[in-house]
Each structure stands twice: as C-alpha cells, then as structure tokens.
Design an enzyme around this catalytic site. Sequence first.
Site, PDB file in Angstrom:
ATOM      1  N   TYR A  21      25.017  19.416  57.032  1.00 23.55           N
ATOM      2  CA  TYR A  21      23.684  19.225  57.625  1.00 23.55           C
ATOM      3  C   TYR A  21      23.531  20.130  58.855  1.00 23.55           C
ATOM      4  CZ  TYR A  21      19.819  17.404  60.237  1.00 23.55           C
ATOM      5  OH  TYR A  21      18.652  17.329  60.962  1.00 23.55           O
ATOM      6  N   PRO A  74      17.198  21.751  71.058  1.00 20.29           N
ATOM      7  CA  PRO A  74      17.045  20.389  70.521  1.00 20.29           C
ATOM      8  C   PRO A  74      17.673  20.310  69.131  1.00 20.29           C
ATOM      9  CG  PRO A  74      14.986  21.615  70.295  1.00 20.29           C
ATOM     10  CD  PRO A  74      15.934  22.502  71.053  1.00 20.29           C
ATOM     11  N   THR A  75      18.543  19.349  68.922  1.00 23.15           N
ATOM     12  CA  THR A  75      19.140  19.157  67.602  1.00 23.15           C
ATOM     13  C   THR A  75      19.132  17.668  67.267  1.00 23.15           C
ATOM     14  OG1 THR A  75      21.343  19.140  68.606  1.00 23.15           O
ATOM     15  CG2 THR A  75      20.627  21.211  67.631  1.00 23.15           C
ATOM     16  N   ALA A  76      18.332  17.315  66.262  1.00 29.84           N
ATOM     17  CA  ALA A  76      18.331  15.932  65.797  1.00 29.84           C
ATOM     18  C   ALA A  76      19.739  15.605  65.313  1.00 29.84           C
ATOM     19  CB  ALA A  76      17.346  15.803  64.641  1.00 29.84           C
ATOM     20  N   TYR A 126       7.869  16.748  67.927  1.00 28.49           N
ATOM     21  CA  TYR A 126       7.243  16.944  66.607  1.00 28.49           C
ATOM     22  C   TYR A 126       6.047  16.005  66.602  1.00 28.49           C
ATOM     23  CZ  TYR A 126      11.252  19.133  64.154  1.00 28.49           C
ATOM     24  OH  TYR A 126      12.238  19.969  63.710  1.00 28.49           O
ATOM     25  N   SER A 272      11.902  31.913  67.109  1.00 28.99           N
ATOM     26  CA  SER A 272      12.950  31.171  66.410  1.00 28.99           C
ATOM     27  C   SER A 272      12.659  31.099  64.926  1.00 28.99           C
ATOM     28  CB  SER A 272      12.985  29.741  66.987  1.00 28.99           C
ATOM     29  OG  SER A 272      13.793  28.885  66.209  1.00 28.99           O
ATOM     30  N   HIS A 274      14.245  28.626  63.474  1.00 23.93           N
ATOM     31  CA  HIS A 274      14.767  27.261  63.354  1.00 23.93           C
ATOM     32  C   HIS A 274      16.219  27.296  62.844  1.00 23.93           C
ATOM     33  CE1 HIS A 274      13.010  23.049  63.378  1.00 23.93           C
ATOM     34  NE2 HIS A 274      14.246  22.822  62.993  1.00 23.93           N
ATOM     35  N   ARG A 277      16.981  27.333  59.038  1.00 24.35           N
ATOM     36  CA  ARG A 277      17.070  26.056  58.322  1.00 24.35           C
ATOM     37  C   ARG A 277      15.789  25.699  57.589  1.00 24.35           C
ATOM     38  NH1 ARG A 277      20.996  22.740  60.345  1.00 24.35           N
ATOM     39  NH2 ARG A 277      19.749  20.833  60.366  1.00 24.35           N
ATOM     40  N   GLY A 307      21.118  31.569  65.129  1.00 24.77           N
ATOM     41  CA  GLY A 307      22.294  32.279  64.654  1.00 24.77           C
ATOM     42  C   GLY A 307      23.209  32.805  65.739  1.00 24.77           C
TER      43      GLY A 307
HETATM   44  C1  LIG Z   1      21.645  20.026  63.242  1.00 23.42           C
HETATM   45  C2  LIG Z   1      20.397  20.671  63.770  1.00 23.42           C
HETATM   46  C3  LIG Z   1      19.291  19.886  64.030  1.00 23.42           C
HETATM   47  C4  LIG Z   1      18.130  20.465  64.543  1.00 23.42           C
HETATM   48  N1  LIG Z   1      17.079  19.650  64.855  1.00 23.42           N
HETATM   49  C5  LIG Z   1      15.973  20.204  65.425  1.00 23.42           C
HETATM   50  C6  LIG Z   1      14.905  19.379  65.836  1.00 23.42           C
HETATM   51  O1  LIG Z   1      14.930  18.170  65.672  1.00 23.42           O
HETATM   52  N2  LIG Z   1      13.832  19.978  66.413  1.00 23.42           N
HETATM   53  C7  LIG Z   1      13.766  21.334  66.602  1.00 23.42           C
HETATM   54  O2  LIG Z   1      12.782  21.832  67.131  1.00 23.42           O
HETATM   55  N3  LIG Z   1      14.778  22.137  66.220  1.00 23.42           N
HETATM   56  C8  LIG Z   1      15.862  21.595  65.647  1.00 23.42           C
HETATM   57  N4  LIG Z   1      16.901  22.407  65.280  1.00 23.42           N
HETATM   58  C9  LIG Z   1      16.808  23.865  65.515  1.00 23.42           C
HETATM   59  C10 LIG Z   1      17.372  24.216  66.887  1.00 23.42           C
HETATM   60  O3  LIG Z   1      16.563  23.731  67.926  1.00 23.42           O
HETATM   61  C11 LIG Z   1      17.477  25.738  67.054  1.00 23.42           C
HETATM   62  O4  LIG Z   1      16.229  26.338  66.824  1.00 23.42           O
HETATM   63  C12 LIG Z   1      18.517  26.347  66.104  1.00 23.42           C
HETATM   64  O5  LIG Z   1      19.572  25.466  65.911  1.00 23.42           O
HETATM   65  C13 LIG Z   1      19.031  27.663  66.649  1.00 23.42           C
HETATM   66  O6  LIG Z   1      19.930  28.270  65.762  1.00 23.42           O
HETATM   67  P1  LIG Z   1      21.522  28.093  65.891  1.00 23.42           P
HETATM   68  O7  LIG Z   1      21.821  26.683  65.503  1.00 23.42           O
HETATM   69  O8  LIG Z   1      22.050  29.045  64.880  1.00 23.42           O
HETATM   70  O9  LIG Z   1      21.888  28.381  67.302  1.00 23.42           O
HETATM   71  C14 LIG Z   1      18.077  21.856  64.765  1.00 23.42           C
HETATM   72  C15 LIG Z   1      19.194  22.630  64.486  1.00 23.42           C
HETATM   73  C16 LIG Z   1      20.352  22.056  64.003  1.00 23.42           C
HETATM   74  C17 LIG Z   1      21.540  22.929  63.754  1.00 23.42           C
END
Ligand SMILES: Cc1cc2nc3c(=O)[nH]c(=O)nc-3n(C[C@H](O)[C@H](O)[C@H](O)COP(=O)(O)O)c2cc1C
Length: 381
Positions: A21, A74-76, A126, A272, A274, A277, A307
């Site tokens: 995930y 931010p990472t959920a 969100y 970004s 994201h 993802r 990345g």
């Molecule tokens: C496990 C996970 C959960 C994430 N959840 C969110 C989220 O809830 N809201 C959001 O805006 N971005 C979310 N992101 C994206 C991150 O904020 C960010 O844009 C992205 O992780 C950057 O890339 P990197 O993980 O390769 O550094 C999430 C990323 C990951 C890896």
Amino acid sequence: MDCREARAQARRRLPRGVFEYIDRGTEAETAMSHNRARFDALRVVPRVLTGGAARDLSADYLGTHRELPFIMAPTAFSGMVRHRGDIALSRAARSLGLPFCVATEGLLSIDEIAAASPAEHWFQIYLWTGEENWRPLLARARDAGVEILVMTIDTPVYPKRTFNQHNGFGLPLRYGPRNIADVLSRPLWAADVLGRALVRGGLPRFAHHPRAAEATITGRDVPPMTHQAGLNWDHVAKVRAAWKGKLLLKGILHPDDARRAVSEGADGVIVSSHGMRNLDISVAPLDMLPALRKALGDKTTLLADSGVQRGSDVFKLLHADADAVLLGRAMLYGLASGGQAGVQAMVDILADELDRTMAMCGCRTLADIRQASVERDYIGK
Ligand SMILES: Cc1cc2nc3c(=O)[nH]c(=O)nc-3n(C[C@H](O)[C@H](O)[C@H](O)COP(=O)(O)O)c2cc1C
C-alpha cells in the site's frame, strides 16, 4: 544506510499488504518507472573549487526561514506502519524543525497529534461529499494551531490499485485467509499496531471522519466517506473563503492550473503526481517544474514531491526551481524501520546526501543549485 536499505527493512517488518500500500503505484505502475527514469536522466555538469568548506541547506518559503528544504508529506495510514505513527512523525518533524502535514484520512486526529507534539503542523484536506462533513475539519485544524492548509485536488476518483485488492488491503479492510496469514507472519508489527490499538480500545479508526467513534479501518458499521464528485474550482473558492490562513493546492502539473490556483487565492502550489499513486500515465513533476515556475514567477511558493529517494533527487527538484520538497514514502520507510528515530535518521541521511551532492557540484546554497548547469544546457549547442 540509505533509503533503499530503509525500504528493505520496512518490507521485512510490515505485512505485505501494508508494505505494498505504501510502496507501490497504480495500474501497470509505469508512472513509477517513468518518474525514476526522469530523475536519473537529468545529469549535472559539476563546477569545481567553488563549494566552500560547508554548505547551507536552508530554505525560505511561505515567509519563513527553515534549516532544511524538506516537508513531511501527508500520508494516510501512517498509523498502520507503527502504533500512533503520526505522533512519531510529528515528533521527528519537531526535532528536525520540519513542517509535518497531517492527512485527512489519518488514523489520529490533528487535535490529538498537536496535543502530543508541538511541531509545526499543516493540514491536508480532501473534500468529502457534503459540506457539513468537511467544514468542521477546518475549524478543528485552526484550533489545533494549523496555519497552512493543503487542499489535495488530484484524486477526483479512487485510483485503481489491483494489488491492494489481491493482498486484501482494499478499503474497507476485509479479513480473509491471505491477509490473516500475512499479518501472522509479522508478529512484531501485529503486536505493535493491532495489539496496542486493541489494548487502547479497538481497531485503528479514521480519526477525522464525522462518526470517527465508529469508523474503524474495517468500516463494518459506517458508510464510507466518499470524495466530492465533480470537484472543481468552485470548491476551491469555498475552501479559500472559509480558511483564513495560507492555502496550498496539492497535485498540480499543468501551468494553466497553477496560474488559476494563484488567481483563486492560493498562496502556493505543490507540483505532485501523488507519488505516482493515482494516474499511471502522468508526467514526472521534475519535467513540469520549470514551466510552472515560469507561469507563476519567483514570488509564488512552489513545492514539489513524488519519488524522492535520494539527496540527489532533492537537488534536481530544487534545480528545477522548487522552493522545497515533500517526502512521503521515505518517511514511512524510516517510520517502519525505526519509529521516530528511524524517521529522523532518514531525514539526516537525505540531508547528508544533498549536502554531498552540493559539495560535488560546487554549490554552497540552494540558490547555487538553481544556477547549476545540466547536460542539456550543452548537448547540441
Ligand atoms: C502511503 C501513502 C499515503 C498517502 N496519502 C495521502 C493522502 O491522504 N493525501 C494526500 O494528499 N497525499 C497522500 N499521499 C501522497 C503524498 O502526500 C505525496 O504526494 C507522495 O507520497 C510523494 O511521493 P513519495 O512518496 O515518492 O515521496 C500518500 C502517499 C503515500 C505513500
């Protein structure tokens, strides 16, 4: 140690469903490989004898001077990596002087995190369907001391991540033989994340959901919160009118969208994909940054992510004119491998790698990075 090693440690500690995930992309995961290839393709022409004895990694953006050009993204679900993982991230951010952006879909609320750790918190929102559902979050964030709101606008629908379904990590979480075996194979994780949550009174919950008391990750009893269908600029205007602090729009890649964001009152933009993802055919933020800087000029804050695994990746995003860089997965690998100390170590590693890259390229400051020469400035000229 580097990010790859922390990733390997995270893989050993986490159940496969949780690891994937965090780690993986979407659909055929071509955005992941493309993004990495674009980072690797940018080659720097080093300058010599100009770097000085020590580098200055400090960055100025959004009216504040900071010692490092990093922000915790931010990472959920950080709370599925470690028990109360958001607090570990926040405390690490505090000790390093970095901002930490708390996620709407987090398993601890902004008020709980702020009470446990006096870091600089940003809040990522969100928009769920129903204004009555998301508006109270703005007041909650403000009351918890948040000054910078990050509105994520790049997820109009839920992305297709088949691997999540296959390994039983779709939402809501469902128990099946595969994920039960997966969890049992990681007893340290299970004792920490599930065991300690159960001791505290139940499975982890979506802390910002309106009926948070019932909203466990298995979502048995509550209708899931859906993202606002047809999200558009009117929604941005509503958020702008309701939020008195600074507002950043996260998930912009097109220069016209960046211009529109600023004309709608955003204080900055987060360039970004994201973390690759969401949209598997997305361009790499690194490639779009110069055009967005040209569109916005020097005064508007431009942050970037997606990345970043090495200090040299940070160097390249700064060279492409980002003011600072958000870190997502790298922080979660650190969190998995060593909790708060693991996150701090990961930031120290990235800062050290950035520092070495700067020294090798003859750069003393972030301004020097922006002036650095790259191969394409010379090839064919
Ligand atoms: C496990 C996970 C959960 C994430 N959840 C969110 C989220 O809830 N809201 C959001 O805006 N971005 C979310 N992101 C994206 C991150 O904020 C960010 O844009 C992205 O992780 C950057 O890339 P990197 O993980 O390769 O550094 C999430 C990323 C990951 C890896």
